[in-house]
Design a protein around this motif. Structure first.
Motif, short mmCIF file in Angstrom:
data_model
loop_
_atom_site.label_atom_id
_atom_site.label_comp_id
_atom_site.label_asym_id
_atom_site.label_seq_id
_atom_site.Cartn_x
_atom_site.Cartn_y
_atom_site.Cartn_z
N ARG A 42 1.74 19.07 3.35
CA ARG A 42 1.99 17.88 4.15
C ARG A 42 0.76 17.52 4.98
NH1 ARG A 42 7.89 17.64 6.68
NH2 ARG A 42 7.50 15.45 6.21
N LEU A 44 -1.38 15.13 4.73
CA LEU A 44 -1.58 13.72 5.05
C LEU A 44 -0.75 13.26 6.25
CD1 LEU A 44 -1.82 11.94 1.58
CD2 LEU A 44 -3.63 12.29 3.25
N SER A 96 10.98 7.91 4.44
CA SER A 96 11.03 8.78 3.26
C SER A 96 12.44 9.30 2.99
CB SER A 96 10.06 9.95 3.43
OG SER A 96 10.37 10.68 4.60
N GLU A 103 6.87 9.98 0.56
CA GLU A 103 6.26 10.23 1.86
C GLU A 103 4.87 9.63 1.96
OE1 GLU A 103 6.65 14.00 4.63
OE2 GLU A 103 5.04 14.32 3.18
N ASP A 104 4.13 9.58 0.84
CA ASP A 104 2.80 9.01 0.89
C ASP A 104 2.83 7.52 1.21
OD1 ASP A 104 4.07 8.48 -1.48
OD2 ASP A 104 2.27 8.63 -2.73
N ILE A 107 3.69 7.16 4.89
CA ILE A 107 2.51 7.46 5.71
C ILE A 107 1.56 6.28 5.74
CG2 ILE A 107 0.41 8.87 5.79
CD1 ILE A 107 2.11 11.21 4.79
#
Length: 403
Positions: A42, A44, A96, A103-104, A107
């Motif tokens: 995780r 990022l 997410s 999740e990317d 973010i």
């Protein structure tokens, strides 16, 4: 050079010494927390948290500035940054968890939105008639050189608390990183542990705003753990090594910035961390580039020598220059290519070992798959004497059957 030596030996001044210790503690804590974040895959998230601190920082400055006339009050700024970062972290988790976006993507959305809002607020601050606007931009890239001793002490105290929290939770966090399902069966609340890990990461980011800035603080949570990964496979060793490398990067960065006025401390800390990573990447004895090249050369020579000996035993012609050179160097062939007595004996031994390895592969096919370079290493260095004796017996039985 004299100034740098004074900074290295903590004799340049009280404030410089306090700042150096504060930066070292912060970088050590960042390395420890970053190790767990990296193992949890995780990394990022730290980027999103760091950029999400900007609007809270700016809003806290506006509120304090309108109230007191001077917005540069570190505890209030850190509190505002923490609140904003927590909101950004909640937004990433909510997006997410409750949408089809990964999740990317969450973010990326949170990072860009919060940072853009923060830039707008900083533009508003520049038009305000309050004190401290010029120091606010230092939170983007760090402003260690202008740090007060009281601010350095606050950062050092927070970093010590962070280190203590990581040490207390290290076992649960390691279990979470390597096997979350097993952690649940052991009664651990993995969702709460994930939240605790992200809160520790948020604390690193908020505390590090003054040292490296919100843009560069991410590097301290990623580079030291990645560098430590080159040196060890043990997770706790990796945690300790990441802390040491982070502290060393903070030490070198702060002391280097004291050599000349105007040098950016945060950038030098990150560059020092990158140099440590580069050294690890190139010279690590296990995974470094140099070690990999040397291992490749050794494997290549071992293969050529083995194949050359087998060719000698089977009376096959050898045309490869490297194979011929290795056989000559070992004294197994003469300059004209004719095998020496030592070469004949070594060739027969190599052929015999090859047959033993063939029996081993047919008898234990699954285990043979996990034997690295089986057949290239002398069999007595890999298998026990009893196992070799059993293979010899089976090989003799095969010969009897053939006869």
């Amino acid at each position: 050079m004299e100034t740098w030596w004074q900074a290295l030996t903590f004799t340049l001044g009280y404030n410089t010494g306090v700042v150096t210790l504060g930066a070292m503690l912060l970088a050590a804590g960042a390395g420890m927390v970053g190790t767990f974040v990296l193992l949890r895959k995780r990394a990022l998230v730290s980027d999103a948290i760091s950029h999400a601190t900007l609007p809270g920082l700016a809003l806290a400055f506006i509120v304090v500035g309108l109230t007191t006339g001077d917005g540069r009050y570190l505890p209030a700024l850190l509190l505002g940054a923490a609140a904003s970062a927590a909101l950004g972290l909640w937004a990433v988790q909510a997006i997410s968890d409750h949408t089809r976006l990964g999740e990317d993507a969450a973010i990326g959305a949170v990072l860009s939105t919060f940072f853009a809002f923060g830039v707008v607020l900083i533009t508003v601050i520049q038009s305000m008639t309050v004190l401290g606007q010029s120091g606010l931009t230092g939170y983007l890239v760090g402003a260690t050189a202008g740090m007060l001793a009281s601010e350095a002490k606050l950062i050092a105290a927070c970093a010590l608390g962070l280190l203590a929290a990581v040490l207390m939770l290290r076992r649960d966090l390691l279990l979470l990183c390597f096997d979350a399902d097993f952690a649940r069966t052991q009664g651990l609340n993995t969702r709460r542990l994930d939240l605790v890990l992200l809160m520790l990461l948020m604390a690193v980011v908020v505390i590090g705003l003054k040292v490296t800035g919100l843009i560069l603080i991410v590097a301290l949570t990623i580079i030291p753990p990645v560098a430590a990964r080159f040196w060890t496979d043990q997770p706790m060793h990796m945690v300790a090594l990441a802390a040491m490398l982070g502290a060393l990067a903070g030490y070198l960065g702060v002391t280097l910035s004291s050599v000349r006025e105007g040098l950016p401390t945060g950038a030098l800390i990150v560059l020092s961390a990158f140099v440590l990573f580069l050294v690890s990447f190139l010279f690590s004895p296990r995974r470094g580039v140099l070690a990999s090249l040397l291992a490749y050369r050794r494997l290549r020579r071992r293969i050529h020598l083995r194949q050359g000996l087998l060719a000698l035993c089977r009376d096959e012609p050898i045309f490869d220059d490297l194979t011929l050179a290795l056989l000559r160097r070992q004294g197994y062939i003469r300059r004209d290519g004719v095998a020496t007595q030592a070469g004949i004996i070594a060739a027969k031994d190599a052929e015999h070992e090859e047959r033993l390895w063939s029996v081993y592969r047919s008898r234990y096919p699954d285990d043979a798959l996990h034997r690295e370079h089986a057949g290239l290493v002398p069999i007595h260095e890999v298998l026990s004497p009893d196992a070799i004796m059993a293979l010899e017996t089976q090989l003799m039985g095969r010969r009897e059957v053939v006869r």
